[in-house]
Design an enzyme around this catalytic site. Structure first.
Site, PDB file in Angstrom:
ATOM      1  CD  GLU A  83      -9.253  14.894 -49.417  1.00 30.08           C
ATOM      2  OE1 GLU A  83      -8.310  14.741 -50.218  1.00 30.08           O
ATOM      3  OE2 GLU A  83     -10.159  15.723 -49.602  1.00 30.08           O
ATOM      4  CD  GLU A 114     -25.703  11.695 -30.719  1.00 25.93           C
ATOM      5  OE1 GLU A 114     -25.550  11.646 -29.489  1.00 25.93           O
ATOM      6  OE2 GLU A 114     -25.129  12.526 -31.444  1.00 25.93           O
TER       7      GLU A 114
END
Length: 298
Positions: A83, A114
């Site tokens: 953004e 992960e």
């Protein structure tokens, strides 16, 4: 820290019977729990502010802001990073989001990603991490190997590091130079850290990136003066920004924007200082892109 002893893995008494209540009551329980999240973030505001100052200092010196996470945490980092270019007109590589498992993991679960310490290090190496950069490790549990190893590697290089987790005393917190730990308590659905913990992480990331942009001169008053007009909505927003900043009418704002290739900052200085586009741009350049400094009397 053992998983079952973590606050984010605890059982929430308020939602113990949530599978037996009405839909409306279910929503009320979730909403009541969500209300506690901003208060948890409020308690760590000094830590967030310290991180913003460090991030700004590094970025001002040519560094980047790099988010590193797995699963929901990684996706939130990517969301925040993506953004920044349209909202503040920065280059796409200034704020970077990395997720365990790579691009595929944005929409799909990647088993074992992960848990890969090597993955965290390699992902940072692949973007050419330097000591000028700031690495922000994001992990609700605070125990994600991908994130911990990445933070360790970053510190070895001399990077400034920030760890965001929701469990006090976590490995992520102790590994990073700066720890931000909003303790949101047990989730409505036990262990579903995409809920309150994810919301807290999003609020923190909002502050980190927005704080960086404000301190970098990307905001004048509360206006996003470096917004890029990539669609009709943002085209109209540019006009409104120039109007609100200067008091001129829509026609004057549009004319100024056209004259300066739709750069709000330049248009604002043009109107307020009665300069042409080249003069206004030069004035801004002389003041580091800060409108307030450009408007000060010589």
């Amino acid at each position: 820290m053992q998983l079952e002893k973590m606050i984010t893995e605890g059982s929430n008494a308020a939602s113990a019977e949530i599978d037996r209540v009405s839909t409306l009551e279910m929503c009320r329980i979730i909403n009541d729990e969500d209300k506690t999240v901003p208060l948890a973030v409020e308690r760590v505001l000094p830590d967030i502010a310290a991180a913003i100052d460090v991030i700004h200092a590094q970025v001002s010196g040519g560094g980047r802001l790099i988010y590193l996470g797995a699963g929901t945490s990684g996706r939130l980092g990517i969301l925040d990073a993506s953004e920044c270019p349209p909202t503040y007109g920065v280059k796409p590589g200034l704020v970077v989001g990395l997720i365990a498992g790579g691009e595929y993991a944005i929409q799909h679960a990647v088993e074992g990603a992960e848990d890969s310490r090597e993955g965290g290090v390699n992902d940072l190496k692949n973007i050419g991490l330097t000591a000028q950069d700031v690495v922000v490790g994001i992990a609700a549990s605070g125990r994600t190997p991908y994130v911990i190893a990445g933070l360790e590697y970053a510190r070895q290089l001399g990077c400034r590091t920030v760890g965001i987790s929701c469990n006090p005393g976590s490995a992520v917190s102790s590994t990073a130079e700066f720890a931000i730990t909003p303790v949101v308590g047990a989730e409505v659905v036990t262990g579903s850290s995409r809920m309150k913990a994810g919301t807290a992480q999003k609020l923190v990331l909002n502050m980190l990136s927005t704080g960086l942009m404000i301190k970098s001169g990307k905001v004048f008053g509360n206006l996003m003066v470096d917004v890029v007009a990539t669609n009709e909505k943002l085209h109209v927003r540019q006009v409104n920004i120039v109007k609100n900043a200067t008091g001129c009418n829509a026609e004057q704002a549009e004319a100024a924007l056209i004259a300066c290739e739709r750069n709000c900052k330049t248009a604002i200085v043009m109107v307020l200082k009665n300069l042409d586009a080249d003069e206004a741009k030069k004035c801004l350049d002389q003041h580091g892109g800060f409108i307030r400094k450009a408007l000060e009397k010589e």
